[in-house]
Motif scaffolding. Structure first.
Motif, PDB file in Angstrom:
ATOM      1  N   ASP A 159       1.210  66.616 -19.598  1.00  0.00           N
ATOM      2  CA  ASP A 159       0.977  67.866 -20.328  1.00  0.00           C
ATOM      3  C   ASP A 159       1.677  67.845 -21.690  1.00  0.00           C
ATOM      4  O   ASP A 159       1.381  68.675 -22.547  1.00  0.00           O
ATOM      5  CB  ASP A 159       1.546  69.045 -19.521  1.00  0.00           C
ATOM      6  N   SER A 171      -6.899  79.441 -12.870  1.00  0.00           N
ATOM      7  CA  SER A 171      -6.204  78.165 -12.634  1.00  0.00           C
ATOM      8  C   SER A 171      -6.953  77.321 -11.615  1.00  0.00           C
ATOM      9  O   SER A 171      -7.014  76.087 -11.737  1.00  0.00           O
ATOM     10  CB  SER A 171      -4.775  78.424 -12.143  1.00  0.00           C
ATOM     11  N   ILE A 227       9.203  71.981 -15.547  1.00  0.00           N
ATOM     12  CA  ILE A 227       8.742  71.056 -16.598  1.00  0.00           C
ATOM     13  C   ILE A 227       9.820  70.008 -16.877  1.00  0.00           C
ATOM     14  O   ILE A 227       9.537  68.814 -17.011  1.00  0.00           O
ATOM     15  CB  ILE A 227       8.382  71.846 -17.878  1.00  0.00           C
ATOM     16  N   ALA A 272       9.506  78.123 -14.863  1.00  0.00           N
ATOM     17  CA  ALA A 272       8.585  77.066 -15.335  1.00  0.00           C
ATOM     18  C   ALA A 272       9.335  75.996 -16.130  1.00  0.00           C
ATOM     19  O   ALA A 272       9.036  74.795 -16.016  1.00  0.00           O
ATOM     20  CB  ALA A 272       7.482  77.685 -16.178  1.00  0.00           C
ATOM     21  N   GLU A 273      10.320  76.426 -16.932  1.00  0.00           N
ATOM     22  CA  GLU A 273      11.046  75.436 -17.758  1.00  0.00           C
ATOM     23  C   GLU A 273      11.776  74.430 -16.880  1.00  0.00           C
ATOM     24  O   GLU A 273      11.813  73.228 -17.179  1.00  0.00           O
ATOM     25  CB  GLU A 273      12.044  76.134 -18.697  1.00  0.00           C
ATOM     26  N   GLN A 279       0.156  73.153 -12.951  1.00  0.00           N
ATOM     27  CA  GLN A 279      -0.702  74.127 -13.627  1.00  0.00           C
ATOM     28  C   GLN A 279       0.081  75.405 -13.927  1.00  0.00           C
ATOM     29  O   GLN A 279       0.786  75.930 -13.058  1.00  0.00           O
ATOM     30  CB  GLN A 279      -1.913  74.423 -12.721  1.00  0.00           C
ATOM     31  N   LEU A 280      -0.058  75.908 -15.138  1.00  0.00           N
ATOM     32  CA  LEU A 280       0.582  77.160 -15.571  1.00  0.00           C
ATOM     33  C   LEU A 280      -0.469  78.259 -15.661  1.00  0.00           C
ATOM     34  O   LEU A 280      -1.633  77.964 -15.943  1.00  0.00           O
ATOM     35  CB  LEU A 280       1.254  76.947 -16.922  1.00  0.00           C
ATOM     36  N   PRO A 281      -0.139  79.515 -15.443  1.00  0.00           N
ATOM     37  CA  PRO A 281       1.208  80.028 -15.190  1.00  0.00           C
ATOM     38  C   PRO A 281       1.643  79.806 -13.734  1.00  0.00           C
ATOM     39  O   PRO A 281       0.816  79.641 -12.854  1.00  0.00           O
ATOM     40  CB  PRO A 281       1.054  81.521 -15.489  1.00  0.00           C
ATOM     41  N   LEU A 282       2.983  79.862 -13.552  1.00  0.00           N
ATOM     42  CA  LEU A 282       3.562  79.778 -12.214  1.00  0.00           C
ATOM     43  C   LEU A 282       3.956  81.182 -11.755  1.00  0.00           C
ATOM     44  O   LEU A 282       4.208  82.063 -12.592  1.00  0.00           O
ATOM     45  CB  LEU A 282       4.801  78.871 -12.256  1.00  0.00           C
TER      46      LEU A 282
END
Ligand SMILES: Nc1nc2c(c(=O)[nH]1)N[C@@H](CN(C=O)c1ccc(C(=O)N[C@@H](CCC(=O)O)C(=O)O)cc1)CN2
Length: 286
Positions: free
Chosen positions: A121, A47, A111, A107-108, A98-101
Motif C-alpha cells: 500500500d 471494502s 500499518i 490503523a497507524e 483494507q482501510l478503514p478499520l
C-alpha cells in the motif's frame, strides 16, 4: 473544449495483461509467483467490493493470493499477530490491510507493523518518507495510478500548477509528493482553505479527493486543464458519482477521468505492480 476521457479501466486492463504475460513466463522458468495477502476486518460493503476486486485481479495475473476476513470485533493484538505471521511467510511478498478499520483498532499501529518491504500500500512511514525524499520504493497505489494515467496523456507535467482538493494520507498528501517530484507547483486544499474556487480555477492539474458528490462545478475548471476525479460516492439508487460534475467539467478540461472506470481500477493495477516490485521484479516506469 471537450475533454478526452482518461480510461482507467482500459489502462488497468493493459497493465494486468502485461503483468500476466510476465508472470506466466517467470513461472514457466520455475520462479515462484508474487504473493499478496489482503486483510479485511469487518463487513463494510464498499471494502468488501474492493477486496473482492483485488482478489480477482490477483487471480487474473497469476499471483499467489490469500484473503483474510476477520470479524468486526477483532482485537488489535489478534490483527497484529496475523500481520506478524504474514511478515514471516515466504510465499507472501505484499500485505495489505483494507482501510478503514473498526474504531477499536489503531490503523497507524497496524500499518507500522507491516514490514516496509511488504507494504504494498506504500503507507508505512518508511515508504512515505522515501517518497518525500524522492527516493521512492513502494508508492501509495492511488497516486501512483494517477501518475500512470497522467503519463498516458503525453502532456509534460514539469512547471504545471497542480491543485489537490483533499489532504488524506491515502490520496492527497502522497499525491502532492508525486506531483512535486514531477516538478509541478503544488497547492493542497482542505476544509479550512479560503477561496477554494479561485485556487481551483488556477489549476492546470486538478485532483479532487474530497468525498463529496459532484463538489467541483464546471466553472472551477481552467480551459484545457487535466481533471482527476478520485471520488467514489454512492447514490441512493446504488450508482456511483465522483467529486466533480463530470459533464460540466468535461466541457472545459482537456482530459478528465470518469467515475466509475477511472482512478479506481488504476489503484488496483498499481497494487499489482507494487506486489511484483516487492517480489523483486521491477515493473516498467510510466
Ligand atoms: N488498504 C487500503 N485501503 C483503502 C485504499 C487503499 O489504497 N488501500 N483505497 C481506498 C479504496 N480502494 C482501495 O482499496 C479502492 C477504491 C475503488 C476501487 C475501484 O475499482 N472502484 C471502481 C468502482 C467499484 C465499485 O463498484 O464500487 C471504479 O472506480 O471504477 C478500487 C480500490 C480506501 N481504502
Amino acid at each position: 473544449m471537450t475533454a478526452q476521457v482518461l480510461d482507467g479501466k482500459a489502462i488497468a486492463a493493459d497493465i494486468r495483461q502485461s503483468l500476466q504475460a510476465r508472470i506466466s513466463s517467470m513461472v514457466a522458468n520455475g520462479e515462484r509467483p508474487p504473493g499478496l495477502a489482503v486483510v479485511l476486518v469487518g463487513e463494510d460493503p464498499a471494502s468488501q467490493v474492493y477486496v473482492r476486486n483485488k482478489a480477482r485481479a490477483c487471480q487474473e495475473v497469476g499471483f499467489y493470493s490469500e484473503v483474510h476476513r476477520l470479524a468486526r470485533e477483532t482485537a488489535q493484538p489478534d490483527l497484529l499477530a496475523l500481520v506478524d505471521r504474514l511478515n514471516a511467510d515466504p510465499r507472501i511478498d505484499g500485505i495489505l490491510v483494507q482501510l478503514p478499520l473498526p474504531p477499536q483498532i489503531d490503523a497507524e499501529a497496524v500499518i507500522e507493523r507491516i514490514l516496509p518491504s511488504k507494504d504494498v500500500d506504500g503507507f508505512h512511514p518508511y515508504n512515505v518518507g522515501r517518497l518525500a525524499l524522492r527516493l521512492p520504493r513502494l508508492r501509495p497505489c492511488t497516486p501512483k495510478g494517477i501518475m500512470t494515467m497522467l503519463a498516458r496523456t503525453g502532456v509534460p507535467l514539469e512547471g504545471l500548477d497542480a491543485v489537490i482538493i483533499g489532504q488524506s494520507n491515502i490520496v492527497g498528501r502522497p499525491m502532492a509528493l508525486e506531483l512535486l517530484a514531477a516538478r509541478c507547483t503544488i497547492t493542497v486544499c482542505h476544509s479550512r482553505t479560503r477561496d477554494l474556487a479561485d485556487k481551483a480555477r488556477g489549476a492546470d492539474i486538478l485532483v479532487a479527493a474530497i468525498g463529496r458528490p459532484a463538489f467541483v462545478p464546471g466553472d472551477w475548471i481552467k480551459e484545457g486543464a487535466l481533471v482527476i476525479d478520485v471520488g467514489i460516492n454512492r447514490t441512493a439508487d446504488g450508482g456511483l458519482v465522483g467529486d466533480v460534475d463530470f459533464a460540466a467539467c468535461a466541457a472545459r478540461a482537456a482530459w478528465i477521468t470518469p467515475v466509475p472506470g477511472g482512478v479506481g481500477p488504476m489503484t488496483i493495477a498499481s497494487l499489482l505492480e507494487n506486489t511484483c516490485e516487492a517480489r523483486g521484479w521491477a515493473t516498467s516506469p510510466e
